[in-house]
Design a protein around this motif. Structure first.
Motif, PDB file in Angstrom:
ATOM      1  N   LEU A  46     -13.052  -0.373  16.466  1.00 29.67           N
ATOM      2  CA  LEU A  46     -11.916  -1.308  16.538  1.00 29.67           C
ATOM      3  C   LEU A  46     -12.400  -2.746  16.284  1.00 29.67           C
ATOM      4  O   LEU A  46     -11.803  -3.489  15.494  1.00 29.67           O
ATOM      5  CB  LEU A  46     -11.241  -1.203  17.922  1.00 29.67           C
ATOM      6  N   ALA A  47     -13.508  -3.117  16.945  1.00 30.90           N
ATOM      7  CA  ALA A  47     -14.045  -4.476  16.758  1.00 30.90           C
ATOM      8  C   ALA A  47     -14.404  -4.702  15.296  1.00 30.90           C
ATOM      9  O   ALA A  47     -14.115  -5.760  14.727  1.00 30.90           O
ATOM     10  CB  ALA A  47     -15.262  -4.693  17.652  1.00 30.90           C
ATOM     11  N   ARG A  48     -15.019  -3.707  14.677  1.00 28.32           N
ATOM     12  CA  ARG A  48     -15.432  -3.878  13.270  1.00 28.32           C
ATOM     13  C   ARG A  48     -14.251  -4.064  12.344  1.00 28.32           C
ATOM     14  O   ARG A  48     -14.339  -4.803  11.360  1.00 28.32           O
ATOM     15  CB  ARG A  48     -16.307  -2.698  12.827  1.00 28.32           C
ATOM     16  N   ARG A  49     -13.140  -3.398  12.664  1.00 30.68           N
ATOM     17  CA  ARG A  49     -11.939  -3.594  11.839  1.00 30.68           C
ATOM     18  C   ARG A  49     -11.488  -5.051  11.875  1.00 30.68           C
ATOM     19  O   ARG A  49     -10.855  -5.541  10.945  1.00 30.68           O
ATOM     20  CB  ARG A  49     -10.801  -2.679  12.314  1.00 30.68           C
TER      21      ARG A  49
ATOM     22  N   GLU B 130     -12.152   2.068  33.871  1.00 27.45           N
ATOM     23  CA  GLU B 130     -10.827   1.954  33.257  1.00 27.45           C
ATOM     24  C   GLU B 130     -10.626   3.131  32.317  1.00 27.45           C
ATOM     25  O   GLU B 130     -11.580   3.573  31.672  1.00 27.45           O
ATOM     26  CB  GLU B 130     -10.755   0.691  32.381  1.00 27.45           C
ATOM     27  N   PRO B 131      -9.391   3.610  32.190  1.00 27.65           N
ATOM     28  CA  PRO B 131      -9.146   4.675  31.201  1.00 27.65           C
ATOM     29  C   PRO B 131      -9.375   4.131  29.782  1.00 27.65           C
ATOM     30  O   PRO B 131      -8.964   2.999  29.495  1.00 27.65           O
ATOM     31  CB  PRO B 131      -7.672   5.029  31.397  1.00 27.65           C
ATOM     32  N   PRO B 132     -10.030   4.908  28.917  1.00 24.03           N
ATOM     33  CA  PRO B 132     -10.314   4.430  27.549  1.00 24.03           C
ATOM     34  C   PRO B 132      -9.079   3.881  26.840  1.00 24.03           C
ATOM     35  O   PRO B 132      -9.182   2.863  26.145  1.00 24.03           O
ATOM     36  CB  PRO B 132     -10.837   5.687  26.844  1.00 24.03           C
TER      37      PRO B 132
ATOM     38  N   ILE C 278      -8.459   0.307  27.823  1.00 21.47           N
ATOM     39  CA  ILE C 278      -9.484  -0.592  27.263  1.00 21.47           C
ATOM     40  C   ILE C 278      -9.143  -0.908  25.804  1.00 21.47           C
ATOM     41  O   ILE C 278      -9.104  -2.072  25.379  1.00 21.47           O
ATOM     42  CB  ILE C 278     -10.879   0.068  27.332  1.00 21.47           C
ATOM     43  N   LEU C 279      -8.868   0.145  25.031  1.00 25.67           N
ATOM     44  CA  LEU C 279      -8.577  -0.040  23.608  1.00 25.67           C
ATOM     45  C   LEU C 279      -7.301  -0.867  23.409  1.00 25.67           C
ATOM     46  O   LEU C 279      -7.248  -1.750  22.546  1.00 25.67           O
ATOM     47  CB  LEU C 279      -8.447   1.319  22.918  1.00 25.67           C
ATOM     48  N   ALA C 280      -6.293  -0.591  24.258  1.00 19.96           N
ATOM     49  CA  ALA C 280      -5.024  -1.321  24.109  1.00 19.96           C
ATOM     50  C   ALA C 280      -5.214  -2.802  24.427  1.00 19.96           C
ATOM     51  O   ALA C 280      -4.680  -3.673  23.735  1.00 19.96           O
ATOM     52  CB  ALA C 280      -3.965  -0.710  25.022  1.00 19.96           C
ATOM     53  N   ASP C 281      -5.997  -3.102  25.471  1.00 25.37           N
ATOM     54  CA  ASP C 281      -6.190  -4.515  25.829  1.00 25.37           C
ATOM     55  C   ASP C 281      -7.032  -5.242  24.775  1.00 25.37           C
ATOM     56  O   ASP C 281      -6.768  -6.401  24.445  1.00 25.37           O
ATOM     57  CB  ASP C 281      -6.827  -4.642  27.219  1.00 25.37           C
TER      58      ASP C 281
END
Ligand code: ZN
Length: 435
Positions: free
Chosen positions: A211-214, A162-164, A167-170
């Motif tokens: 992102l997860a840590r935020r 998947e394009p990064p 992934i980040l958006a989902d």
């Protein structure tokens, strides 16, 4: 406030077993735990009375790694090693799954987890074709009444990368939609779920972890499951997987390392230094002939060890009691040392740090030990780790909600669900070209 009183049982407390003892639950939390018999006044406050005579009362277990979608793929390992098993069976089936297949698989998998005493489940979720495929699992957890952490799986290298940015958006979407406020224990949590180091770029690993840590969330990743994967990493990066993760700054208390069957020289020390938890999946590792993780050595280094069934395509059930017994036997066998893992240490892995104490969320199970399998009981830890089975769980309470009573699921019609799942699995096999 609804009250549940569980009395006359052996109760696992912070200070060990009390017998007889009782647990009083008010609303979503545990209000009182005590030895002896409850006062008539307390009994009057309860609208549900549960007898735990000749039974053990303990925190709900945590199944720290599974793939619920594979509930429709039981019995398909067919003696294939991991990478062939993935390519020839699992990937074709996964890509043929509809959102409704995922919903049914998750409902059945969660039903089995709850029936077997796992009130908390970490789902490494791979079927992310559409938002509906992922949301179906969270909805299933709400219906079944289990606590769920959904680790959204991804790969940005190799087949089906998947394009990064997507992934980040989902991930961001899932956090916004599903991550519940940190007060108490949320019923649903989201985590970052990179599949394996060799299919994930360093940059996207760093970005998704940040992102997860935020969101105060974990990263959950399969690492060093087979020797082949370790070699792949050494060939490409010059480092074995755990060292490589550390070299890119992605190793810490929030990074859950699933498997760690083949840690190399110094890698166990590194896991301990970084306080990274390890999720041990001994039955899956045995079924796929991946190896035996050095649990005794990891325990001696003080690593936070948890237990997972792994997905039903490689176990092939979700009974954490069976996994518990295998963990104990295999750890001792691998080390040729009967002290490598004790019954209470193995049980602690399945509890993942949960304890019964006043004020704690009311996630409680009752395990019947008045069975031909377990009686007479000389030692409660041994009875649970070596004798009990998931089918001995008579009661499961999640956040004060009675989800299993007298061994029956209260939140779902199991017979109807089994019929639906049989039909869905047959159709899935045909569509995946495996019929
Ligand atoms: Zn897995």
């Amino acid at each position: 406030v609804a009250g549940i009183l569980i009395g006359d049982g052996a109760v696992l407390t912070l200070d060990g077993w009390i017998e007889p003892g009782y647990v009083f639950i008010a609303g979503e939390t545990i209000r009182e735990i005590h030895s002896g018999t409850p006062s008539p006044n307390l009994a009057q406050q309860a609208d549900t009375l549960i007898s735990a005579r000749h039974a053990a009362v303990l925190p709900g277990l945590t199944n720290a790694h599974t793939h619920l979608s594979q509930t429709l793929m039981r019995g398909l390992a067919a003696g294939k090693p991991l990478l062939r098993w993935l390519k020839e069976l699992i990937w074709p089936l996964q890509s043929a799954m509809t959102a409704d297949d995922v919903r049914l698989a998750a409902l059945l998998g969660l039903a089995e987890n709850l029936r077997c005493g796992a009130t908390q489940v970490v789902e490494h979720h791979k079927i992310t074709a559409t938002a509906a495929h992922t949301d179906a699992v969270c909805e299933a957890a709400q219906i079944a009444g289990a606590r769920l952490t959904l680790a959204r799986a991804w790969a940005d290298r190799g087949a089906n990368a998947e394009p990064p940015q997507s992934i980040l958006a989902d991930l961001e979407r899932l956090f916004e939609q599903w991550q519940q406020p940190a007060a108490g224990l949320p019923q649903i949590g989201i985590a970052n779920g990179p599949l394996v180091p060799w299919r994930c770029s360093a940059e996207t690993l760093r970005d998704t972890r940040a992102l997860a840590r935020r969101w105060g969330a974990a990263t959950h990743i399969h690492v060093s499951e087979t020797r082949e994967e370790v070699q792949l990493s050494i060939d490409e990066t010059g480092l074995p997987p755990i060292r490589w993760l550390d070299s890119i700054g992605v190793l810490g208390p929030d990074v859950q390392i699933v498997h760690a069957v083949w840690p190399g020289e110094g890698e166990i020390d590194l896991l301990a230094e970084r306080a990274a938890p390890v999720v041990h999946c001994p039955v899956s590792n045995a079924v796929l002939a991946s190896g035996i993780a050095p649990v005794g050595a990891m325990r001696r280094q003080g690593i936070d060890l948890r237990l997972g069934t792994d997905g039903p395509a490689s176990n092939d059930n979700q009974d954490l009691f069976g996994t518990l017994k295998s963990a104990l036997g295999l750890a001792r066998l691998a080390a040729a040392d009967p002290t490598a893992l004790s019954p209470s240490e193995a049980l602690a892995m399945a509890l993942a740090g949960r304890t019964l104490s006043p004020g704690a969320p009311a996630d409680v199970i009752v395990v019947d030990l008045n069975t031909s399998r377990a009686a007479p009981v000389h030692d409660l830890d041994s009875a649970l780790a070596l004798c009990a089975s998931g089918s001995d769980v008579t009661t499961a309470i999640v956040g004060g909600r009675l989800v299993v009573r007298d061994g029956r699921l209260q939140t779902l019609d199991e017979d109807a669900l089994l019929d639906e799942c049989r039909a869905a699995a047959n159709s899935l096999r045909r569509r995946a070209g495996l019929a």
